[in-house]
Design a protein around this motif. Structure first.
Motif, PDB file in Angstrom:
ATOM      1  N   VAL A 183       1.291  -1.088  -0.051  1.00  0.00           N
ATOM      2  CA  VAL A 183      -0.113  -0.309  -0.182  1.00  0.00           C
ATOM      3  C   VAL A 183       0.559   1.139   0.077  1.00  0.00           C
ATOM      4  O   VAL A 183       1.688   1.540   1.088  1.00  0.00           O
ATOM      5  CB  VAL A 183      -0.720  -0.201   1.706  1.00  0.00           C
ATOM      6  CG1 VAL A 183      -1.738   1.398   1.425  1.00  0.00           C
ATOM      7  CG2 VAL A 183      -1.811  -1.014   1.459  1.00  0.00           C
ATOM      8  N   GLY A 184       0.944   2.188  -0.945  1.00  0.00           N
ATOM      9  CA  GLY A 184       1.672   3.203  -0.935  1.00  0.00           C
ATOM     10  C   GLY A 184       0.506   4.211  -0.303  1.00  0.00           C
ATOM     11  O   GLY A 184      -0.118   4.400  -0.492  1.00  0.00           O
ATOM     12  N   VAL A 185       1.968   5.154   0.894  1.00  0.00           N
ATOM     13  CA  VAL A 185       0.600   5.794   1.092  1.00  0.00           C
ATOM     14  C   VAL A 185       1.816   7.120   0.514  1.00  0.00           C
ATOM     15  O   VAL A 185       2.803   7.449   0.739  1.00  0.00           O
ATOM     16  CB  VAL A 185       1.320   6.175   2.890  1.00  0.00           C
ATOM     17  CG1 VAL A 185       0.244   6.802   3.110  1.00  0.00           C
ATOM     18  CG2 VAL A 185       0.793   4.652   3.470  1.00  0.00           C
ATOM     19  N   ASN A 190       8.584  12.879  -0.652  1.00  0.00           N
ATOM     20  CA  ASN A 190       8.281  11.779  -2.201  1.00  0.00           C
ATOM     21  C   ASN A 190       6.898  11.849  -3.444  1.00  0.00           C
ATOM     22  O   ASN A 190       7.101  10.617  -3.808  1.00  0.00           O
ATOM     23  CB  ASN A 190       8.058   9.967  -1.359  1.00  0.00           C
ATOM     24  CG  ASN A 190       9.321   9.067  -0.216  1.00  0.00           C
ATOM     25  OD1 ASN A 190       9.956   9.231  -0.836  1.00  0.00           O
ATOM     26  ND2 ASN A 190       8.382   9.055   1.069  1.00  0.00           N
ATOM     27  N   ALA A 191       7.188  12.922  -3.643  1.00  0.00           N
ATOM     28  CA  ALA A 191       6.168  14.108  -4.652  1.00  0.00           C
ATOM     29  C   ALA A 191       6.475  13.200  -5.900  1.00  0.00           C
ATOM     30  O   ALA A 191       6.331  13.395  -6.946  1.00  0.00           O
ATOM     31  CB  ALA A 191       5.507  14.715  -4.471  1.00  0.00           C
ATOM     32  N   PRO A 192       8.285  12.858  -5.454  1.00  0.00           N
ATOM     33  CA  PRO A 192       8.747  13.215  -7.539  1.00  0.00           C
ATOM     34  C   PRO A 192       8.589  11.493  -7.814  1.00  0.00           C
ATOM     35  O   PRO A 192       8.134  11.103  -8.618  1.00  0.00           O
ATOM     36  CB  PRO A 192      10.269  13.713  -7.311  1.00  0.00           C
ATOM     37  CG  PRO A 192       9.842  14.757  -5.664  1.00  0.00           C
ATOM     38  CD  PRO A 192       9.472  13.908  -5.349  1.00  0.00           C
ATOM     39  N   ILE A 197       5.244   5.487  -7.523  1.00  0.00           N
ATOM     40  CA  ILE A 197       4.860   4.421  -6.382  1.00  0.00           C
ATOM     41  C   ILE A 197       3.001   3.719  -6.956  1.00  0.00           C
ATOM     42  O   ILE A 197       2.740   2.579  -6.417  1.00  0.00           O
ATOM     43  CB  ILE A 197       4.710   5.249  -5.146  1.00  0.00           C
ATOM     44  CG1 ILE A 197       6.117   5.932  -4.695  1.00  0.00           C
ATOM     45  CG2 ILE A 197       3.784   4.644  -4.342  1.00  0.00           C
ATOM     46  CD1 ILE A 197       6.002   7.086  -3.608  1.00  0.00           C
ATOM     47  N   ARG A 198       2.725   4.728  -7.076  1.00  0.00           N
ATOM     48  CA  ARG A 198       0.936   4.183  -7.548  1.00  0.00           C
ATOM     49  C   ARG A 198       1.071   3.180  -9.041  1.00  0.00           C
ATOM     50  O   ARG A 198       0.588   2.041  -8.826  1.00  0.00           O
ATOM     51  CB  ARG A 198       0.133   5.487  -8.652  1.00  0.00           C
ATOM     52  CG  ARG A 198      -0.178   6.779  -7.781  1.00  0.00           C
ATOM     53  CD  ARG A 198      -1.156   7.785  -8.840  1.00  0.00           C
ATOM     54  NE  ARG A 198      -1.223   8.533  -7.564  1.00  0.00           N
ATOM     55  CZ  ARG A 198      -2.816   8.725  -7.597  1.00  0.00           C
ATOM     56  NH1 ARG A 198      -3.549   7.499  -7.514  1.00  0.00           N
ATOM     57  NH2 ARG A 198      -3.615   9.075  -6.751  1.00  0.00           N
ATOM     58  N   GLU A 199       2.078   3.306 -10.086  1.00  0.00           N
ATOM     59  CA  GLU A 199       1.706   2.153 -10.764  1.00  0.00           C
ATOM     60  C   GLU A 199       2.354   0.265 -10.118  1.00  0.00           C
ATOM     61  O   GLU A 199       2.559   0.127 -10.114  1.00  0.00           O
ATOM     62  CB  GLU A 199       2.765   2.322 -11.687  1.00  0.00           C
ATOM     63  CG  GLU A 199       2.906   3.392 -12.688  1.00  0.00           C
ATOM     64  CD  GLU A 199       3.769   3.857 -13.534  1.00  0.00           C
ATOM     65  OE1 GLU A 199       4.553   3.692 -13.163  1.00  0.00           O
ATOM     66  OE2 GLU A 199       3.471   4.731 -14.470  1.00  0.00           O
ATOM     67  N   THR A 200       2.992   0.694  -8.847  1.00  0.00           N
ATOM     68  CA  THR A 200       4.417  -0.239  -8.237  1.00  0.00           C
ATOM     69  C   THR A 200       3.581  -1.259  -7.091  1.00  0.00           C
ATOM     70  O   THR A 200       3.574  -2.044  -7.227  1.00  0.00           O
ATOM     71  CB  THR A 200       5.374  -0.001  -7.137  1.00  0.00           C
ATOM     72  OG1 THR A 200       6.259   0.819  -8.780  1.00  0.00           O
ATOM     73  CG2 THR A 200       6.840  -1.091  -7.180  1.00  0.00           C
ATOM     74  N   ALA A 201       2.731  -0.019  -6.138  1.00  0.00           N
ATOM     75  CA  ALA A 201       1.766  -0.507  -5.145  1.00  0.00           C
ATOM     76  C   ALA A 201       0.616  -1.030  -5.611  1.00  0.00           C
ATOM     77  O   ALA A 201       0.220  -0.654  -6.787  1.00  0.00           O
ATOM     78  CB  ALA A 201       1.435   0.245  -4.515  1.00  0.00           C
TER      79      ALA A 201
END
Length: 217
Positions: A183-185, A190-192, A197-201
């Motif tokens: 779950v990516g928070v 970590n905005a960059p 993160i969306r694609e990985t989590a």
């Protein structure tokens, strides 16, 4: 899929605390009447405490040794965790929801145990966690899955039965490769990496309070 347990990162995930690591060195200099250069926090942020202390020693008129500078910076950080570090919005509500569903929980952090325990005790959330695992104590960073695997053993669940909440891309990648449900928070620091993160989590949440909305998969 049946979820039996959850593992939480701390800084940037449960606590809104990443900023202190960027500001502590600047605060250290300011307390000594020395004006830090613009953007010093960003320059030092990727460094270890020892590397950052060496930079300060080299670039600023301080009398302290590198070791004394590091100790002073860490004291500022300790004060923050003991007195100020806040929970991220929705964190306590999520922990209560998971506990109500008999989800066992543990912490996996790159931070130091004493800092985490100080903040958790003050915030009243230590009771939610079966144990706290730190990279220092496990002997491996989050570029390796050891810390998650040790927590999983203690939680008596398989990786595919465990949610791992993380805000850092590299940690999410490590947990995902090890078979955990990630779950990516979202966190501003970590905005960059947000899109990666969306694609990985497996899941992504901009606020922890939102996560229960899609708890029933």
């Amino acid at each position: 899929m049946q979820i039996k347990a959850a593992i939480f990162d701390v800084d940037g995930t449960l606590l809104d605390s990443l900023g202190i690591w960027e500001k502590a060195d600047e605060e250290y200099l300011s307390r000594r009447g020395i004006k830090p250069e613009k953007g010093l926090g960003r320059i030092l942020y990727p460094m270890t405490v020892e590397e950052a202390s060496a930079y300060i020693r080299e670039h600023y008129p301080v009398e302290q040794t590198t070791e004394e500078i590091a100790k002073g910076v860490l004291e500022i950080v300790r004060e923050f965790y003991e007195q100020k570090a806040p929970l991220k919005p929705g964190a306590e509500a999520l922990l209560r929801k998971l506990k109500a569903q008999d989800i066992s929980m543990a912490v996996a952090t790159t931070g130091e145990r004493m800092l985490v325990e100080a903040a958790f005790d003050r915030l009243g959330i230590r009771e939610f966690f079966q144990d706290i695992y730190t990279c220092t104590e496990t002997g491996a960073g989050k570029d390796r899955p050891k810390i998650y695997q040790l927590a999983a053993e203690a939680l008596q669940a398989r990786p595919e039965e465990i949610l791992v909440f993380e805000d850092a891309l590299y940690a999410i990648r490590t947990a995902a490769k090890a078979g955990f449900v990630t779950v990516g928070v979202e966190d501003p620091y970590n905005a960059p990496d947000k899109e990666a993160i969306r694609e990985t989590a497996d899941y992504y949440t901009e606020e922890l309070a939102e996560f229960p909305k899609f708890w029933e998969w």
